[in-house]
Scaffold this motif. Structure first.
Motif, PDB file in Angstrom:
ATOM      1  N   ILE A  29       0.814  -1.213   0.000  1.00  0.00           N
ATOM      2  CA  ILE A  29       0.000   0.000   0.000  1.00  0.00           C
ATOM      3  C   ILE A  29       0.848   1.263   0.000  1.00  0.00           C
ATOM      4  CG2 ILE A  29      -1.933  -1.144   1.128  1.00  0.00           C
ATOM      5  CD1 ILE A  29      -1.118   0.342   3.738  1.00  0.00           C
ATOM      6  N   MET A  30       2.126   1.148   0.384  1.00  0.00           N
ATOM      7  CA  MET A  30       3.022   2.300   0.364  1.00  0.00           C
ATOM      8  C   MET A  30       4.431   1.801   0.103  1.00  0.00           C
ATOM      9  SD  MET A  30       3.723   5.195   3.302  1.00  0.00           S
ATOM     10  CE  MET A  30       5.118   6.335   3.156  1.00  0.00           C
ATOM     11  N   GLY A  31       5.061   2.370  -0.911  1.00  0.00           N
ATOM     12  CA  GLY A  31       6.357   1.874  -1.343  1.00  0.00           C
ATOM     13  C   GLY A  31       6.180   0.799  -2.392  1.00  0.00           C
ATOM     14  N   TRP A  32       7.277   0.409  -3.033  1.00  0.00           N
ATOM     15  CA  TRP A  32       7.243  -0.620  -4.065  1.00  0.00           C
ATOM     16  C   TRP A  32       6.204  -0.286  -5.149  1.00  0.00           C
ATOM     17  CZ3 TRP A  32       7.482  -1.809   1.185  1.00  0.00           C
ATOM     18  CH2 TRP A  32       8.731  -2.276   1.611  1.00  0.00           C
ATOM     19  N   GLY A  33       6.230   0.982  -5.563  1.00  0.00           N
ATOM     20  CA  GLY A  33       5.350   1.407  -6.644  1.00  0.00           C
ATOM     21  C   GLY A  33       4.108   2.155  -6.212  1.00  0.00           C
ATOM     22  N   ALA A  34       3.856   2.239  -4.908  1.00  0.00           N
ATOM     23  CA  ALA A  34       2.679   2.948  -4.404  1.00  0.00           C
ATOM     24  C   ALA A  34       3.108   4.175  -3.594  1.00  0.00           C
ATOM     25  CB  ALA A  34       1.823   2.028  -3.536  1.00  0.00           C
ATOM     26  N   ASP A  35       2.402   5.291  -3.790  1.00  0.00           N
ATOM     27  CA  ASP A  35       2.701   6.512  -3.049  1.00  0.00           C
ATOM     28  C   ASP A  35       2.128   6.435  -1.634  1.00  0.00           C
ATOM     29  OD1 ASP A  35       3.996   7.637  -5.223  1.00  0.00           O
ATOM     30  OD2 ASP A  35       2.161   8.551  -6.007  1.00  0.00           O
ATOM     31  N   ASN A  36       2.430   7.456  -0.842  1.00  0.00           N
ATOM     32  CA  ASN A  36       1.882   7.558   0.499  1.00  0.00           C
ATOM     33  C   ASN A  36       0.354   7.618   0.410  1.00  0.00           C
ATOM     34  OD1 ASN A  36       1.076   8.339   3.094  1.00  0.00           O
ATOM     35  ND2 ASN A  36       2.865   9.645   3.390  1.00  0.00           N
ATOM     36  N   PRO A  37      -0.368   6.624   0.955  1.00  0.00           N
ATOM     37  CA  PRO A  37      -1.821   6.590   0.775  1.00  0.00           C
ATOM     38  C   PRO A  37      -2.579   7.592   1.637  1.00  0.00           C
ATOM     39  CG  PRO A  37      -1.147   4.781   2.174  1.00  0.00           C
ATOM     40  CD  PRO A  37       0.119   5.451   1.713  1.00  0.00           C
ATOM     41  N   GLU A  38      -1.948   8.092   2.720  1.00  0.00           N
ATOM     42  CA  GLU A  38      -2.598   9.062   3.603  1.00  0.00           C
ATOM     43  C   GLU A  38      -1.546  10.057   4.091  1.00  0.00           C
ATOM     44  OE1 GLU A  38      -5.724   9.153   7.415  1.00  0.00           O
ATOM     45  OE2 GLU A  38      -4.603   7.313   6.950  1.00  0.00           O
ATOM     46  N   PRO A  39      -1.159  11.008   3.232  1.00  0.00           N
ATOM     47  CA  PRO A  39      -0.071  11.934   3.588  1.00  0.00           C
ATOM     48  C   PRO A  39      -0.336  12.726   4.863  1.00  0.00           C
ATOM     49  CG  PRO A  39      -0.620  12.073   1.258  1.00  0.00           C
ATOM     50  CD  PRO A  39      -1.681  11.239   1.886  1.00  0.00           C
ATOM     51  N   SER A  40      -1.589  13.055   5.097  1.00  0.00           N
ATOM     52  CA  SER A  40      -2.010  13.732   6.319  1.00  0.00           C
ATOM     53  C   SER A  40      -3.251  13.024   6.853  1.00  0.00           C
ATOM     54  CB  SER A  40      -2.342  15.210   6.048  1.00  0.00           C
ATOM     55  OG  SER A  40      -1.216  15.902   5.548  1.00  0.00           O
ATOM     56  N   PRO A  41      -3.520  13.131   8.128  1.00  0.00           N
ATOM     57  CA  PRO A  41      -4.691  12.438   8.675  1.00  0.00           C
ATOM     58  C   PRO A  41      -5.974  12.782   7.919  1.00  0.00           C
ATOM     59  CG  PRO A  41      -3.332  13.282  10.459  1.00  0.00           C
ATOM     60  CD  PRO A  41      -2.746  13.826   9.184  1.00  0.00           C
ATOM     61  N   GLY A  42      -6.621  11.768   7.382  1.00  0.00           N
ATOM     62  CA  GLY A  42      -7.884  11.956   6.686  1.00  0.00           C
ATOM     63  C   GLY A  42      -7.762  12.442   5.260  1.00  0.00           C
ATOM     64  N   ARG A  43      -6.521  12.719   4.779  1.00  0.00           N
ATOM     65  CA  ARG A  43      -6.323  13.139   3.379  1.00  0.00           C
ATOM     66  C   ARG A  43      -5.640  12.006   2.634  1.00  0.00           C
ATOM     67  NH1 ARG A  43      -2.510  15.671   0.140  1.00  0.00           N
ATOM     68  NH2 ARG A  43      -1.016  15.997   1.851  1.00  0.00           N
ATOM     69  N   TYR A  44      -6.313  11.479   1.627  1.00  0.00           N
ATOM     70  CA  TYR A  44      -5.856  10.258   0.960  1.00  0.00           C
ATOM     71  C   TYR A  44      -5.341  10.533  -0.447  1.00  0.00           C
ATOM     72  CZ  TYR A  44      -8.520   8.235   4.786  1.00  0.00           C
ATOM     73  OH  TYR A  44      -9.003   7.921   6.027  1.00  0.00           O
ATOM     74  N   ASP A  45      -4.419   9.700  -0.872  1.00  0.00           N
ATOM     75  CA  ASP A  45      -3.899   9.748  -2.239  1.00  0.00           C
ATOM     76  C   ASP A  45      -3.702   8.303  -2.699  1.00  0.00           C
ATOM     77  OD1 ASP A  45      -2.635  10.064  -4.644  1.00  0.00           O
ATOM     78  OD2 ASP A  45      -0.866  11.109  -3.854  1.00  0.00           O
ATOM     79  N   PHE A  46      -4.671   7.813  -3.472  1.00  0.00           N
ATOM     80  CA  PHE A  46      -4.628   6.431  -3.920  1.00  0.00           C
ATOM     81  C   PHE A  46      -4.333   6.301  -5.418  1.00  0.00           C
ATOM     82  CE2 PHE A  46      -7.574   5.960  -0.185  1.00  0.00           C
ATOM     83  CZ  PHE A  46      -6.738   5.163   0.575  1.00  0.00           C
ATOM     84  N   ALA A  47      -3.895   7.374  -6.057  1.00  0.00           N
ATOM     85  CA  ALA A  47      -3.720   7.344  -7.512  1.00  0.00           C
ATOM     86  C   ALA A  47      -2.766   6.228  -7.946  1.00  0.00           C
ATOM     87  CB  ALA A  47      -3.227   8.704  -8.009  1.00  0.00           C
ATOM     88  N   ALA A  48      -1.592   6.133  -7.314  1.00  0.00           N
ATOM     89  CA  ALA A  48      -0.606   5.124  -7.711  1.00  0.00           C
ATOM     90  C   ALA A  48      -1.103   3.725  -7.381  1.00  0.00           C
ATOM     91  CB  ALA A  48       0.733   5.396  -7.028  1.00  0.00           C
ATOM     92  N   LEU A  49      -1.695   3.572  -6.203  1.00  0.00           N
ATOM     93  CA  LEU A  49      -2.208   2.257  -5.825  1.00  0.00           C
ATOM     94  C   LEU A  49      -3.366   1.857  -6.729  1.00  0.00           C
ATOM     95  CD1 LEU A  49      -1.972  -0.113  -3.878  1.00  0.00           C
ATOM     96  CD2 LEU A  49      -3.455   1.118  -2.280  1.00  0.00           C
ATOM     97  N   ASP A  50      -4.209   2.813  -7.084  1.00  0.00           N
ATOM     98  CA  ASP A  50      -5.301   2.533  -8.024  1.00  0.00           C
ATOM     99  C   ASP A  50      -4.761   2.002  -9.350  1.00  0.00           C
ATOM    100  OD1 ASP A  50      -7.248   3.336  -6.241  1.00  0.00           O
ATOM    101  OD2 ASP A  50      -7.622   5.278  -7.187  1.00  0.00           O
ATOM    102  N   SER A  51      -3.674   2.638  -9.820  1.00  0.00           N
ATOM    103  CA  SER A  51      -3.089   2.240 -11.104  1.00  0.00           C
ATOM    104  C   SER A  51      -2.609   0.793 -11.046  1.00  0.00           C
ATOM    105  CB  SER A  51      -1.918   3.167 -11.456  1.00  0.00           C
ATOM    106  OG  SER A  51      -1.253   2.730 -12.620  1.00  0.00           O
ATOM    107  N   ARG A  52      -1.924   0.440  -9.967  1.00  0.00           N
ATOM    108  CA  ARG A  52      -1.428  -0.934  -9.841  1.00  0.00           C
ATOM    109  C   ARG A  52      -2.579  -1.930  -9.757  1.00  0.00           C
ATOM    110  NH1 ARG A  52       4.079  -1.665  -8.263  1.00  0.00           N
ATOM    111  NH2 ARG A  52       5.149  -0.564  -9.932  1.00  0.00           N
ATOM    112  N   MET A  53      -3.565  -1.624  -8.933  1.00  0.00           N
ATOM    113  CA  MET A  53      -4.680  -2.549  -8.771  1.00  0.00           C
ATOM    114  C   MET A  53      -5.455  -2.691 -10.074  1.00  0.00           C
ATOM    115  SD  MET A  53      -3.976  -3.441  -5.802  1.00  0.00           S
ATOM    116  CE  MET A  53      -5.294  -4.655  -5.705  1.00  0.00           C
ATOM    117  N   ASP A  54      -5.575  -1.590 -10.816  1.00  0.00           N
ATOM    118  CA  ASP A  54      -6.257  -1.654 -12.110  1.00  0.00           C
ATOM    119  C   ASP A  54      -5.488  -2.530 -13.086  1.00  0.00           C
ATOM    120  OD1 ASP A  54      -8.381  -0.767 -13.945  1.00  0.00           O
ATOM    121  OD2 ASP A  54      -6.799   0.343 -14.966  1.00  0.00           O
TER     122      ASP A  54
END
Length: 434
Positions: free
Chosen positions: A67-92
């Motif tokens: 979920i973070m690292g190995w091709g995935a960005d920080n999924p929650e850079p700040s509490p309650g603020r999410y960034d799933f773009a990279a993880l979405d790409s991998r899962m897709d």
């Protein structure tokens, strides 16, 4: 005299029934697949990406992503603020290849481990740091958010190699802390969907060279001795976990100091020994999240010939099965536009028309997964002849895999059939009744 290679059913639930779970419940064993790493097949030259996608689509394989690292960005850079773009790409990408998706719940955002909200430290140390205990609940909440975001994912591995859980003052693993985190994550992911399957502890079954007495354990052989502190960590987790659907370990056939074993092929017996040790303690399906047979391969990656590499890898996979494993993930070390020994496909950064093409190691993983899926009923393979002692074999009712561990040709009988095997040859045959 005939040399007999035993491939036992190992009394696994799937082995006894021929199938794994009911129609509505996801399987607890997935077979043989791969882990996506920092550079994988979802980015690069569009033509190469499509070539890699087609190569992986030729056969459905289990594929795991952190979920973070190995091709995935920080999924929650700040509490309650999410960034799933990279993880979405991998899962897709995994979905597009028809693979069975697995999510490895590691690692943790910086603010959960003493960092500044909104900032991400991508150093190795950052990924090797565990969440602070006061943020275990926050990490568990993040894993629940991820489980909700990817409702098609049913398999979750908790953390990676106890990263950040070594207690330097006590010189041992902080297995109490990991188990506390694991239990919170287990409940959180199960709370999203009770059909979600969760496993751990993803311990590195590290071993020292034969003869070394420091941290020596009873789990030892000609390949060395597994670090006693690792086994203590496993036993604590196993006794205090809230629950688990499968057990996860990883490790290498070589030693903690990357020492090449005297016999590369017999060193893989460590996988069998570790598997049997685990299976003595739990009936849960055994997964290998990572497995390595070549010292330094993730560094210069050019130490062995392709033929030798495939032979030792095949012998290692046989050893894992003989230890009771039903699932394994090949760690794909793709690089950017440079030769990559042991990779599954050519780098998708290559634009000369060969980018994304399947490489021999992908063929080995696919063939092994097809021949020996979960539920396989293994049988004794009879190997006879002068070179029989140096041929490793695995068989079920459909297929037989034989590996010549010598660098020269041998003539042997496999189940009564005379075959000539080249040096380090990996040979596949259809099984026939004796």
């Amino acid at each position: 005299m005939a040399a007999v290679v035993l491939a036992l059913c190992l009394s696994l639930p799937a082995c006894a029934t021929g199938e794994d779970g009911g129609a509505s419940r996801p399987p607890t064993s997935l077979g043989w697949g791969l882990t996506h790493t920092q550079y994988s097949a979802d980015n690069g030259d569009p033509t190469a990406v499509e070539t890699a996608r087609k190569a992986l689509s030729a056969q459905s394989l289990p594929q795991t992503q952190h979920i973070m690292g190995w091709g995935a960005d920080n999924p929650e850079p700040s509490p309650g603020r999410y960034d799933f773009a990279a993880l979405d790409s991998r899962m897709d990408f995994i979905r597009k290849t028809g693979g069975t998706p697995v999510i490895t719940l590691c690692c943790a955002p910086d603010w959960m481990k003493g960092g500044t909200p909104g900032r991400t430290d991508w150093s190795r140390r950052a990924l090797e740091t565990a969440p602070d205990p006061e943020h275990y609940d926050d990490f568990a909440a993040l894993t629940a958010t991820i489980a909700k975001r990817y409702p098609d994912v049913r398999h979750f591995i908790v953390w990676n190699e106890f990263k950040g859980f070594f207690d330097d003052s006590e010189k041992r693993w902080n297995y109490e802390g990991y188990t506390d985190l694991y239990n919170k994550v287990f409940r959180a992911v199960k709370g999203v969907n009770k059909e979600n399957l969760v496993g751990g502890p993803y311990l590195n079954m590290d071993s020292f060279e034969p003869g070394r007495t420091t941290y020596q354990s009873a789990l030892r052989g000609p390949w060395g001795s597994v670090d006693r502190r690792v086994l203590d960590a496993f036993d604590y987790w196993n006794a205090h976990k809230t629950g688990a659907d499968f057990v996860v370990v990883d490790g290498s056939s070589y030693t903690h100091d990357d020492e090449t074993p005297p016999d590369r092929f017999r060193a893989v017996d460590k996988f069998t020994a570790v598997g049997r040790w685990v299976r003595e303690r739990t009936p849960l399906p055994l997964w290998w999240a990572e497995y390595y047979v070549e010292p330094g391969a993730d560094g210069d990656g050019d130490r062995w010939s392709d033929q030798l590499r495939q032979a030792v890898q095949a012998a290692g996979m046989i050893a894992m099965v003989e230890g009771g494993a039903t699932t394994g993930f090949y760690w794909n070390p793709q690089r950017r536009g440079v030769p990559c020994a042991g990779c599954l496909w050519r780098s998708t950064e290559v634009t000369d028309g060969t980018g994304g093409e399947a490489l021999p190691m992908l063929d080995l993983v696919r063939r092994f997964d097809t021949a020996f899926p979960p539920g396989s009923r293994y049988r004794t393979v009879e190997v006879a002849g002068p070179g029989a002692a140096r041929v490793r074999a695995l068989g079920d009712d459909e297929a037989t895999l034989a590996v010549n561990t010598l660098d020269r040709p041998v003539r042997v009988k496999l189940d009564g059939r005379t075959v000539d095997m080249g040096g380090y040859q990996v040979l596949w045959l259809k099984s026939r009744s004796l």
